[in-house]
Design a protein around this motif. Sequence first.
Motif, PDB file in Angstrom:
ATOM      1  N   ALA A   6       0.823  -1.188   0.000  1.00  0.00           N
ATOM      2  CA  ALA A   6       0.000   0.000   0.000  1.00  0.00           C
ATOM      3  C   ALA A   6       0.859   1.241   0.000  1.00  0.00           C
ATOM      4  N   PRO A   7       0.451   2.295  -0.708  1.00  0.00           N
ATOM      5  CA  PRO A   7       1.319   3.400  -1.002  1.00  0.00           C
ATOM      6  C   PRO A   7       1.081   4.666  -0.212  1.00  0.00           C
ATOM      7  N   ARG A  21      -2.561   1.847  -8.084  1.00  0.00           N
ATOM      8  CA  ARG A  21      -2.127   3.085  -7.450  1.00  0.00           C
ATOM      9  C   ARG A  21      -1.158   2.802  -6.307  1.00  0.00           C
ATOM     10  N   GLY A  22      -1.389   1.684  -5.617  1.00  0.00           N
ATOM     11  CA  GLY A  22      -0.464   1.297  -4.558  1.00  0.00           C
ATOM     12  C   GLY A  22       0.921   1.008  -5.090  1.00  0.00           C
ATOM     13  N   HIS A  24       6.445   2.741  -5.737  1.00  0.00           N
ATOM     14  CA  HIS A  24       7.594   2.923  -6.633  1.00  0.00           C
ATOM     15  C   HIS A  24       8.158   4.338  -6.501  1.00  0.00           C
ATOM     16  N   ARG A  25       7.297   5.327  -6.486  1.00  0.00           N
ATOM     17  CA  ARG A  25       7.743   6.720  -6.398  1.00  0.00           C
ATOM     18  C   ARG A  25       8.373   7.014  -5.044  1.00  0.00           C
ATOM     19  N   ARG A  37       9.608   2.998   7.971  1.00  0.00           N
ATOM     20  CA  ARG A  37       8.164   3.037   7.704  1.00  0.00           C
ATOM     21  C   ARG A  37       7.825   2.337   6.403  1.00  0.00           C
ATOM     22  N   LEU A  38       8.647   2.517   5.395  1.00  0.00           N
ATOM     23  CA  LEU A  38       8.350   1.923   4.092  1.00  0.00           C
ATOM     24  C   LEU A  38       8.704   0.444   4.019  1.00  0.00           C
TER      25      LEU A  38
END
Length: 387
Positions: free
Chosen positions: A48-49, A282-283, A288-289, A332-333
């Motif tokens: 999830a993004p 979208r996730g 990726h970004r 966090r990521l």
Amino acid sequence: PFQNMNRNQWTRATNSMALAVIGAALVVLSQFRPSGFFPSRMFCGLSAPAKLRTSRFSRALMRNGVQPNRWFEVTPGPEEDPSGGRVLPIFPSPCILWPEQPAVFGIIEPGHQKLYQDLLMSGARQVLAPLVQAPEPLCTQGSHGQRQRPDRFQLSGLAAVLHLEDLSETSEKSGGIMKYAAKHKVAGRAFIKRILNPSSLFDLNENQEKTDYLRAEVELLPDEEAYSAEPEEVAELSDKWQELRLLSEQLDEPRFQEDFVQPPHVAQLSDWRLSEGWYRLRGQVQTHREQARIATAVNAWIQEEKKEGRLHASPSDALGEMPQELLQVVLRLNSPAGPKFEKDFYEPFFRLLGTTSSQARREILLKMAEEEAMNMRARLSLKHILH
């Protein structure tokens, strides 16, 4: 190791070091595996993004009569009696689940084992799966080396209602680690009205495992009648998604497969399946970004360290010296429970999930795609200017 390098060699070296530093962070994160909250895994297949802009389409969503999602902050507190409404057990989810989607939970904790044992004894089959937001890191080390849990969590008020289809005993296959594999299908949606036993999220046994599960009084959302989109609506959404696919190719970002965005396929899928596909994409794109931004930030820090004459012998050494603000982003990521991002990302999707009109849901999908296309065109123009 970075002496006597030309510019290209230095760039390649710092890129490699940045990736290695992020990899070393994963080792650190293994110390924070949340024994009291997520050892019962849910396998939803989504990273999830981050944050998604909501400015333009949020007003359109409100015109469709969709209320914003309400977040419940769960802290230790007294148990309450139900007031006569529907009560469902809660299995917190790391991602939004969509109607018609399968969901498989790996049941490890005693509290979650109790949940499914109670279901079997009562003959009930429904479970509520709200999205959970937890502080980072999820478990910290106490003064005596013991894991300490946060004193609060947040649950989304709008959640998927799951129907249990199969519960398999897996103790022998998993070497005693996982008690059950619970297979579900998302059968509906519900709003949480009240959390009845919030302290069950914080009461742990000697192994720092939950021994009970949350229960909530809920309001079920009605199931709308099936809607067959007009050919013009199908073509409009298909065209916009094909445009996004071409823009993504130019930006070298995740994108839909070509056959997914073709009109026959878009017409064939239900709006729930289309919504799930859009959410997953979208996730992947935002993850990726965000990862690219982190690598850039880590590279910049490594170069600044070199300028100051501080060269780190290994990624682990570099990680130990990294500024806390940057380290927290890396952690966090790469959390064991999955990436953690701002709530703003999820809100448009909660409105999509809470929409009671199938036609309005397709309109929302189109508006979201239109805004993302504008965003990507702007990013592509900037890329051409800079390069």
